[in-house]
Scaffold this active site. Structure first.
Site, PDB file in Angstrom:
ATOM      1  CE  LYS A  55      -2.745   0.665  -2.182  1.00 42.46           C
ATOM      2  NZ  LYS A  55      -1.959   1.046  -3.407  1.00 42.46           N
ATOM      3  CG  HIS A 115       4.011  -5.524  -0.355  1.00 46.58           C
ATOM      4  ND1 HIS A 115       4.239  -4.332   0.281  1.00 46.58           N
ATOM      5  CD2 HIS A 115       3.450  -5.207  -1.552  1.00 46.58           C
ATOM      6  CE1 HIS A 115       3.840  -3.334  -0.505  1.00 46.58           C
ATOM      7  NE2 HIS A 115       3.371  -3.835  -1.614  1.00 46.58           N
ATOM      8  CB  SER A 145      -5.517   2.018   1.198  1.00 41.44           C
ATOM      9  OG  SER A 145      -4.616   2.322   0.166  1.00 41.44           O
ATOM     10  CG  MET A 239       5.052  11.862  -4.204  1.00 43.64           C
ATOM     11  SD  MET A 239       5.243  10.635  -2.899  1.00 43.64           S
ATOM     12  CE  MET A 239       4.769   9.113  -3.711  1.00 43.64           C
ATOM     13  CG  PHE A 262      -0.890   4.034  -6.953  1.00 47.67           C
ATOM     14  CD1 PHE A 262      -0.820   2.664  -6.736  1.00 47.67           C
ATOM     15  CD2 PHE A 262      -0.060   4.865  -6.206  1.00 47.67           C
ATOM     16  CE1 PHE A 262       0.056   2.133  -5.789  1.00 47.67           C
ATOM     17  CE2 PHE A 262       0.814   4.341  -5.264  1.00 47.67           C
ATOM     18  CZ  PHE A 262       0.873   2.973  -5.066  1.00 47.67           C
TER      19      PHE A 262
HETATM   20  P1  A3P Z   1      -4.984   5.693  -0.016  1.00 43.63           P
HETATM   21  O1  A3P Z   1      -5.523   4.605  -0.873  1.00 43.63           O
HETATM   22  O2  A3P Z   1      -5.576   5.679   1.357  1.00 43.63           O
HETATM   23  O3  A3P Z   1      -5.065   7.036  -0.633  1.00 43.63           O
HETATM   24  P2  A3P Z   1       1.391   1.812  -1.118  1.00 43.63           P
HETATM   25  O4  A3P Z   1       2.369   2.721  -1.742  1.00 43.63           O
HETATM   26  O5  A3P Z   1       1.921   1.015   0.028  1.00 43.63           O
HETATM   27  O6  A3P Z   1       0.674   1.015  -2.143  1.00 43.63           O
HETATM   28  O7  A3P Z   1       0.289   2.742  -0.410  1.00 43.63           O
HETATM   29  C1  A3P Z   1      -0.591   3.521  -1.134  1.00 43.63           C
HETATM   30  C2  A3P Z   1      -1.326   4.424  -0.175  1.00 43.63           C
HETATM   31  O8  A3P Z   1      -0.420   5.465   0.251  1.00 43.63           O
HETATM   32  C3  A3P Z   1      -2.498   5.131  -0.840  1.00 43.63           C
HETATM   33  O9  A3P Z   1      -3.432   5.399   0.221  1.00 43.63           O
HETATM   34  C4  A3P Z   1      -1.815   6.400  -1.343  1.00 43.63           C
HETATM   35  O10 A3P Z   1      -2.698   7.444  -1.650  1.00 43.63           O
HETATM   36  C5  A3P Z   1      -0.953   6.717  -0.134  1.00 43.63           C
HETATM   37  N1  A3P Z   1       0.136   7.649  -0.453  1.00 43.63           N
HETATM   38  C6  A3P Z   1       0.994   7.601  -1.487  1.00 43.63           C
HETATM   39  N2  A3P Z   1       1.798   8.683  -1.481  1.00 43.63           N
HETATM   40  C7  A3P Z   1       1.448   9.421  -0.401  1.00 43.63           C
HETATM   41  C8  A3P Z   1       1.901  10.664   0.139  1.00 43.63           C
HETATM   42  N3  A3P Z   1       2.869  11.354  -0.438  1.00 43.63           N
HETATM   43  N4  A3P Z   1       1.296  11.133   1.247  1.00 43.63           N
HETATM   44  C9  A3P Z   1       0.283  10.429   1.845  1.00 43.63           C
HETATM   45  N5  A3P Z   1      -0.192   9.257   1.374  1.00 43.63           N
HETATM   46  C10 A3P Z   1       0.382   8.758   0.258  1.00 43.63           C
END
Ligand code: A3P
Length: 302
Positions: A55, A115, A145, A239, A262
């Site tokens: 996350k 991870h 998150s 995204m 997600f």
């Molecule tokens: P939140 O739950 O705070 O929204 P991972 O990919 O490591 O699982 O992380 C997911 C986190 O990154 C989520 O955070 C997700 O919304 C955020 N995330 C994914 N794409 C993003 C983007 N383009 N810009 C900012 N945050 C992003």
């Protein structure tokens, strides 16, 4: 700890994933069951690895890296979902597949995801001096998150209440272990290995600057227009709408986006909507203690 249901069953998301330990670090049971193969994974010198604590912005970084490698060609980056384009080496979900098998079948040059904390990284990555991108996120937002991700994702254990999860996270009793050990371990390793260490908060504040750093590290030379295009296509809003980057292709029985999407918020400082005053005080005290032996610092608000 409940060992095993997964071993012989076809995991279809009707039950929560069970967990077990690999060298004291909690992991989903299928990862524990295949640990020897994961540990012995043979990296190649031209592999590029994206490493993060869960996350911390992994998917975002994966999308940026894929677009850099494809010189901003959006169509090419839409060829498959994130987890197919960039295998997650220690991830095994019986009904979806094994990241390790996918990686082994993939032609070079490969981009891979993990991870794992640095001490559990298959040794061949460092032996082959692979390029590694590490992304860290401030622990308060990272925790929030991760909590919501557990709620929507049956391939992880039930998080319990927010209060219960808060304690588990602080004690490192979550999958992939302690946030502190993870970010500090990789931080220490970055000076001896080919590691670019980035921060989620810097990516939010100045995405173009961080994308340029990534471009240089990967060894590409992209003009300004292409960089701007990548900034746009990897923005949170774009995204979120991209089925190849928002995990909507995973069966709903496993990831249920109606519980929590997600692509949830993508902000710095959402922790303020979750932490009570008492939790914040407790966290700050714990943070101070745990970060006393490192030069690593984090930004907690925009
Ligand atoms: P939140 O739950 O705070 O929204 P991972 O990919 O490591 O699982 O992380 C997911 C986190 O990154 C989520 O955070 C997700 O919304 C955020 N995330 C994914 N794409 C993003 C983007 N383009 N810009 C900012 N945050 C992003």
């Amino acid at each position: 700890m409940a060992l095993n249901k997964m071993k012989d069953s076809k995991y279809d998301g009707t039950e929560r994933m069970s967990v077990d330990y690999v060298q004291g670090i909690l992991q989903p049971t299928p990862t524990c069951d295949t640990w020897d193969q994961i540990w012995n994974f043979q990296a190649k010198a031209d592999d590029l690895l994206i490493a993060t604590y869960p996350k911390a912005g992994t998917t975002w970084t994966q999308e940026i890296v894929d677009l850099i490698q494809n010189e901003g060609d959006i169509e090419k980056s839409q060829r498959a979902p994130t987890h197919v384009r960039i295998p997650f080496i220690e991830w095994v979900v019986p009904s979806i597949g094994s990241g390790l098998e996918q990686a082994n079948e993939m032609p070079s040059p490969r981009t891979l995801k993990t991870h794992l904390p640095i001490h559990l990284l298959p040794p061949s990555f460092l032996e082959k001096n692979c390029k590694i991108i590490y992304v860290a996120r401030n622990p308060k937002d990272n925790m929030v998150s991760y909590y919501h991700f557990h709620r929507m994702n049956k391939a992880l254990p039930d998080p319990g209440t927010w209060e219960e999860y808060f304690e588990k996270f602080l004690n490192g009793k979550v999958c992939w272990g302690s946030w502190y050990d993870h970010v500090k371990g990789w931080w220490k390793a970055k000076d001896q290995h080919n590691i670019l260490y980035l921060f989620y908060e810097d990516m939010k504040k100045n995405p173009k600057h961080e994308i340029k750093k990534l471009t240089e590290f990967i060894g590409k030379n992209l003009d300004d227009k292409v960089l701007d295009k990548i900034v746009h296509h990897t923005s949170f809003d774009v995204m979120k709408q991209n089925p190849m980057a928002n995990y909507s292709t995973i069966p709903t029985e496993i990831m249920n986006h109606s519980i929590s999407p997600f692509m949830r918020k993508g902000e710095i400082g959402d922790w303020k909507n979750h932490f009570t005053v008492a939790q914040n005080e407790k966290f700050d005290e714990d943070y101070k203690k745990n970060m006393a032996d490192t030069s690593l610092t984090f930004c907690f608000q925009f």
